[in-house]
Design a protein around this motif. Structure first.
Motif, PDB file in Angstrom:
ATOM      1  N   SER A  51     -12.811  -2.909   0.757  1.00  0.00           N
ATOM      2  CA  SER A  51     -12.392  -1.721   0.025  1.00  0.00           C
ATOM      3  C   SER A  51     -11.942  -2.073  -1.385  1.00  0.00           C
ATOM      4  O   SER A  51     -12.298  -1.406  -2.357  1.00  0.00           O
ATOM      5  CB  SER A  51     -11.249  -1.031   0.781  1.00  0.00           C
ATOM      6  N   ALA A  52     -11.196  -3.144  -1.525  1.00  0.00           N
ATOM      7  CA  ALA A  52     -10.670  -3.533  -2.838  1.00  0.00           C
ATOM      8  C   ALA A  52     -11.770  -3.974  -3.795  1.00  0.00           C
ATOM      9  O   ALA A  52     -11.591  -3.904  -5.018  1.00  0.00           O
ATOM     10  CB  ALA A  52      -9.638  -4.649  -2.672  1.00  0.00           C
ATOM     11  N   TYR A  53     -12.900  -4.418  -3.273  1.00  0.00           N
ATOM     12  CA  TYR A  53     -14.015  -4.776  -4.150  1.00  0.00           C
ATOM     13  C   TYR A  53     -14.544  -3.571  -4.933  1.00  0.00           C
ATOM     14  O   TYR A  53     -15.252  -3.730  -5.925  1.00  0.00           O
ATOM     15  CB  TYR A  53     -15.154  -5.411  -3.347  1.00  0.00           C
ATOM     16  N   ASN A  54     -14.199  -2.390  -4.494  1.00  0.00           N
ATOM     17  CA  ASN A  54     -14.597  -1.208  -5.261  1.00  0.00           C
ATOM     18  C   ASN A  54     -13.888  -1.119  -6.610  1.00  0.00           C
ATOM     19  O   ASN A  54     -14.219  -0.270  -7.439  1.00  0.00           O
ATOM     20  CB  ASN A  54     -14.332   0.060  -4.440  1.00  0.00           C
ATOM     21  N   SER A  55     -12.921  -1.988  -6.844  1.00  0.00           N
ATOM     22  CA  SER A  55     -12.259  -2.038  -8.147  1.00  0.00           C
ATOM     23  C   SER A  55     -13.128  -2.708  -9.203  1.00  0.00           C
ATOM     24  O   SER A  55     -12.823  -2.618 -10.396  1.00  0.00           O
ATOM     25  CB  SER A  55     -10.936  -2.804  -8.032  1.00  0.00           C
ATOM     26  N   THR A  56     -14.178  -3.390  -8.786  1.00  0.00           N
ATOM     27  CA  THR A  56     -15.072  -4.027  -9.755  1.00  0.00           C
ATOM     28  C   THR A  56     -16.015  -2.982 -10.347  1.00  0.00           C
ATOM     29  O   THR A  56     -16.256  -1.939  -9.753  1.00  0.00           O
ATOM     30  CB  THR A  56     -15.891  -5.147  -9.104  1.00  0.00           C
ATOM     31  N   PHE A 115      -5.808   0.723  -6.922  1.00  0.00           N
ATOM     32  CA  PHE A 115      -6.355  -0.500  -6.336  1.00  0.00           C
ATOM     33  C   PHE A 115      -5.321  -1.621  -6.334  1.00  0.00           C
ATOM     34  O   PHE A 115      -5.231  -2.392  -5.367  1.00  0.00           O
ATOM     35  CB  PHE A 115      -7.607  -0.942  -7.089  1.00  0.00           C
ATOM     36  N   VAL A 116      -4.541  -1.733  -7.411  1.00  0.00           N
ATOM     37  CA  VAL A 116      -3.477  -2.737  -7.438  1.00  0.00           C
ATOM     38  C   VAL A 116      -2.531  -2.521  -6.263  1.00  0.00           C
ATOM     39  O   VAL A 116      -2.138  -3.473  -5.567  1.00  0.00           O
ATOM     40  CB  VAL A 116      -2.703  -2.680  -8.775  1.00  0.00           C
ATOM     41  N   ASN A 117      -2.181  -1.275  -5.998  1.00  0.00           N
ATOM     42  CA  ASN A 117      -1.264  -0.999  -4.890  1.00  0.00           C
ATOM     43  C   ASN A 117      -1.895  -1.332  -3.546  1.00  0.00           C
ATOM     44  O   ASN A 117      -1.232  -1.879  -2.654  1.00  0.00           O
ATOM     45  CB  ASN A 117      -0.833   0.465  -4.922  1.00  0.00           C
ATOM     46  N   GLU A 118      -3.170  -1.021  -3.393  1.00  0.00           N
ATOM     47  CA  GLU A 118      -3.872  -1.350  -2.147  1.00  0.00           C
ATOM     48  C   GLU A 118      -3.859  -2.858  -1.921  1.00  0.00           C
ATOM     49  O   GLU A 118      -3.618  -3.337  -0.805  1.00  0.00           O
ATOM     50  CB  GLU A 118      -5.314  -0.830  -2.217  1.00  0.00           C
ATOM     51  N   PHE A 148      -7.815 -12.665  -6.652  1.00  0.00           N
ATOM     52  CA  PHE A 148      -8.882 -12.621  -7.653  1.00  0.00           C
ATOM     53  C   PHE A 148      -9.117 -11.191  -8.133  1.00  0.00           C
ATOM     54  O   PHE A 148      -9.204 -10.926  -9.340  1.00  0.00           O
ATOM     55  CB  PHE A 148     -10.163 -13.199  -7.054  1.00  0.00           C
ATOM     56  N   LEU A 149      -9.226 -10.253  -7.195  1.00  0.00           N
ATOM     57  CA  LEU A 149      -9.516  -8.867  -7.557  1.00  0.00           C
ATOM     58  C   LEU A 149      -8.364  -8.248  -8.339  1.00  0.00           C
ATOM     59  O   LEU A 149      -8.585  -7.497  -9.301  1.00  0.00           O
ATOM     60  CB  LEU A 149      -9.819  -8.052  -6.296  1.00  0.00           C
ATOM     61  N   ARG A 150      -7.125  -8.562  -7.965  1.00  0.00           N
ATOM     62  CA  ARG A 150      -5.980  -8.029  -8.711  1.00  0.00           C
ATOM     63  C   ARG A 150      -5.970  -8.581 -10.137  1.00  0.00           C
ATOM     64  O   ARG A 150      -5.739  -7.838 -11.101  1.00  0.00           O
ATOM     65  CB  ARG A 150      -4.675  -8.370  -7.990  1.00  0.00           C
ATOM     66  N   ALA A 151      -6.241  -9.863 -10.294  1.00  0.00           N
ATOM     67  CA  ALA A 151      -6.289 -10.457 -11.636  1.00  0.00           C
ATOM     68  C   ALA A 151      -7.410  -9.848 -12.459  1.00  0.00           C
ATOM     69  O   ALA A 151      -7.253  -9.590 -13.667  1.00  0.00           O
ATOM     70  CB  ALA A 151      -6.471 -11.966 -11.526  1.00  0.00           C
TER      71      ALA A 151
END
Length: 573
Positions: A51-56, A115-118, A148-151
């Motif tokens: 799910s968090a990869y959707n932040s890309t 996304f950061v919160n997730e 990695f995704l948060r950064a």
């Protein structure tokens, strides 16, 4: 009765596929699952990561706005403009951005922080979870992916806004939201620390069926870009706007940027880029997974960028109108003149002919652009209007429907160009997908150019030229031998062309503080067919894009300023 806390997993259709695209990860919305179940099962935790990869990023600039599901930031850059009806989707004309209206960038701040919160929900609890005890090796890598995704999210936020609030733990009903912005330098330091920690835990490589998931190289590539941006002119304390929200004052900044790029170079073995002996082979680099890609968002044969809407993929959204395409991003004539001639001379020299601007250009011109007469999907692109009664208007012209065009004439190119890069010309129709076609986010050519730029800024011209020429020579251009300021300009030109339409130029021209490529008269070519089919063109002004210095950064959304008095608005808004 004690309430069971829940973690929400939003998995949008179109996240991740294998390179073969026969087997795809489940993409249905998983809804809400009790937290104790999620954190007890490594497989469920993996779905949270998906799910968090959707932040890309993907093909869409902004998935919460209908139009901007179908184009990206190139329409607000030196490269291109939004084509349909000359609409100003990014609000870069007139009085420019305001804190209340900055066009299709709206909701980006909100969505990134969601996304950061997730991710923070995950990181807050993963170390003590039952899943970590069940399979520590797997869950440790999942943790690294989340860091990695948060950064990566924060790296994008500070490109847009300068310093932003850093949240390291999840928001709750009792959380303090009225937090001030961290300084730009604090944000960069946080991003670098997160990426170093992620790189230490991430695998060096992935199997084919995990293409699109982060590796050690992915983390180091994000670090390379973040430090290059931090070192750039825009963030020098001597330039305006200045202050803690914008400045990066480290004396070692260019060396740090060079070292970050060199870490990637050393890991790949200092090799050459994939050879591309012609325009078609260069074009094919963007249609499938390959070893030069350091991180990408993959799309499968069944997966689209947004839902099941094919108009979110490049074949229909960017093809000329006469093919039934939407042609949403029109390359500016200004930008096309950045492409050299085949012999390495520029378009300001004697080898360039205004009457025949498409002749004898460098290889990437033919791979990246559709222009008058380019052979595309089995016929020549034709934007020309008939000025002689014996001739007929082109299928791709503003009168195309009168001669059988299946497209909407409102989508005919206003500049005389369309984007060819990323398109799969073997598709029978524009409403098909390409199995395994990636949206490339980080690739080796960029890192070579990062390294070249950092070295040139330190006066290490010999080292800079080695890596600049690894990119330029792959495109069959002559070896670049210039030094000093001329070398720095050559690196900028190479970056514009090699990374064209990949989301870089909008931010590069800002970090270089180059207002002439930010505010300018957007030029196009009008083509006409005279007696005997003789073609002629006229350069003309399509629209004017003014420049305001406040637009080096996007504003902080006005509603966020109203909710949190500790937030400080960016200069000029």
């Amino acid at each position: 009765m004690k309430k069971i806390k829940k973690i929400y997993l939003f998995i949008a259709i179109g996240f991740l596929s294998t390179t073969s695209c026969e087997d795809v990860l489940q993409t249905t919305n998983l809804g809400a699952f009790p937290e104790d179940i999620v954190f007890s099962d490594p497989a469920q935790l993996e779905r949270v990561v998906f799910s968090a990869y959707n932040s890309t990023n993907g093909w869409a600039l902004n998935k919460t706005v209908w139009w901007s599901r179908r184009f990206n930031v190139e329409v607000g850059s030196f490269e291109a403009k939004f084509n349909f009806k000359d609409l100003d989707r990014l609000r870069l004309r007139g009085n420019g951005w305001s804190a209340l209206n900055y066009g299709d960038f709206r909701n980006k701040w909100r969505d990134y922080y969601l996304f950061v919160n997730e991710i923070n929900q995950f990181l807050d609890k993963v170390d003590a979870s039952e899943a970590m005890q069940v399979d520590a090796a797997k869950v440790t890598v999942l943790k690294a992916e989340m860091k990695f995704l948060r950064a990566n999210i924060y790296a994008k936020l500070i490109k847009m806004h300068g310093g932003v609030p850093i949240f390291k733990t999840a928001f709750g009903l009792e959380s303090e939201f009225n937090l001030p912005r961290n300084s730009y330098e604090e944000c960069v330091n946080f991003i670098v620390k997160e990426l170093d920690e992620a790189a230490a835990m991430l695998p060096s490589t992935r199997p084919e069926n995990e293409f699109g998931r982060a590796t050690k190289l992915s983390a180091l590539a994000v670090k390379s870009r973040a430090l290059l941006f931090a070192a750039s002119k825009l963030h020098d304390p001597s330039t305006a706007p200045s202050g803690a929200l914008y400045d990066y004052g480290k004396g070692t900044k260019w060396q740090d940027a060079a070292d970050a790029a060199k870490a990637v170079i050393d890991l790949v073995g200092n090799r050459n880029l994939i050879s591309t002996p012609d325009a078609k082979s260069y074009q094919n680099l963007f249609l499938s997974a390959n070893e030069d890609i350091l991180f990408a968002r993959p799309y499968g044969g069944d997966l689209y960028d947004f839902g099941l809407d094919v108009n979110t993929l490049p074949d229909q959204t960017q093809s000329p109108s006469g093919y039934g395409g939407w042609a949403l991003s029109s390359p500016t004539h200004n930008f096309t003149l950045e492409f050299n001639m085949k012999d390495g001379t520029t378009t300001s020299g004697t080898t360039f002919n205004d009457a025949n601007p498409n002749d004898n250009r460098e290889m990437r011109y033919y791979a990246d652009l559709n222009f008058q007469g380019s052979n595309f999907r089995g016929r020549e692109v034709d934007y020309a209007l008939a000025s002689d009664p014996s001739q007929v208007d082109g299928l791709d012209s503003s009168n195309g429907s009168k001669v059988g065009s299946p497209g909407n004439d409102g989508h005919s190119s206003k500049t005389g160009y369309n984007i060819r890069k990323f398109q799969n010309e073997s598709l029978v129709t524009l409403t098909e997908t390409t199995a395994g076609r990636p949206y490339i986010l980080y690739r080796l050519a960029e890192v070579y150019l990062n390294y070249a730029e950092a070295n040139a800024e330190m006066g290490n011209d010999t080292e800079a030229k080695i890596y600049l020429n690894k990119v330029s020579s792959r495109a069959l251009q002559p070896v670049i031998t210039s030094n000093g300021d001329a070398l720095k300009e050559a690196i900028k030109r190479e970056r514009r062309i090699e990374l064209a339409f990949e989301g870089h130029n909008f931010y590069d021209e800002r970090r270089w503080m180059n207002p002439s490529n930010l505010g300018f008269d957007v030029k196009g070519l009008k083509w006409e067919k005279g007696a005997g089919g003789v073609l002629s063109n006229t350069e003309y002004k399509v629209v004017t894009r003014p420049w305001f210095d406040r637009q080096y950064y996007l504003p902080i959304p006005n509603q966020e300023i109203q909710k949190a008095s500790a937030l400080v608005q960016n200069a000029g808004y």
